[in-house]
Design a protein around this motif. Structure first.
Motif, short mmCIF file in Angstrom:
data_model
loop_
_atom_site.label_atom_id
_atom_site.label_comp_id
_atom_site.label_asym_id
_atom_site.label_seq_id
_atom_site.Cartn_x
_atom_site.Cartn_y
_atom_site.Cartn_z
N VAL B 21 0.85 -1.20 0.00
CA VAL B 21 0.00 0.00 0.00
C VAL B 21 0.88 1.24 0.00
O VAL B 21 0.66 2.18 -0.77
N THR B 24 2.44 1.73 -3.40
CA THR B 24 1.41 2.13 -4.37
C THR B 24 1.07 3.61 -4.20
O THR B 24 0.96 4.35 -5.18
N LEU B 25 0.94 4.03 -2.94
CA LEU B 25 0.64 5.44 -2.68
C LEU B 25 1.77 6.33 -3.19
O LEU B 25 1.54 7.39 -3.77
N MET B 28 1.51 6.70 -6.78
CA MET B 28 0.38 7.55 -7.15
C MET B 28 0.71 9.03 -6.92
O MET B 28 -0.12 9.90 -7.22
N TYR B 30 1.86 10.39 -3.82
CA TYR B 30 1.86 10.83 -2.42
C TYR B 30 3.25 10.60 -1.83
O TYR B 30 3.54 9.52 -1.33
#
Lengths: 79, 79
Positions: B21, B24-25, B28, B30
């Motif tokens: 997670v 992935t963030l 993206m 972040y």
């Protein structure tokens, strides 16, 4: 800043995992359990001091990645 | 009475789901996320009015079924 998010299935959505836990608890002798629902929990550490910005980022993350808003609800806690 | 329990991996235990997670963030966009840990969340509906008894039952359930106390911690909320 630490934020946490809880993602749960909406009330109308069947929760087979919760059902299994419920049945198992009944089999273990806990007769007074009427319902169990299971969800996901995320603890996110952010390099950001402003709680308003944190909340904003958390909202975005929940909508975009952590939850499927068609069938799930999310709840965010700051700090 | 409604009780909820959050089960998380202990600090020393690797959390591959959280790592994914987190990555992935980052992918993206972040960039200010330093850590993500994932856990499980349970919402249990009990036919029991006494909060002390509820807490007791919740403790037992967490120890016996919902968590593996070797690698996981749990936190109980009443109401």
């Amino acid at each position: 800043m630490k934020i946490s998010a809880i993602v749960t299935l909406k009330k109308e959505v069947l929760d087979p995992q919760g059902k299994v836990v419920n049945q198992t608890l009944k089999n273990m002798g806990y007769k007074n359990i009427s319902d169990v629902r299971q969800g996901k929990y995320f603890e996110i550490e952010l390099d950001e001091k402003d709680p308003i910005k944190c909340k904003e980022i958390a909202e975005q993350i929940c909508k975009k990645l952590l939850s499927n808003t068609v069938i799930e609800n999310y709840k965010i806690n700051i700090g």
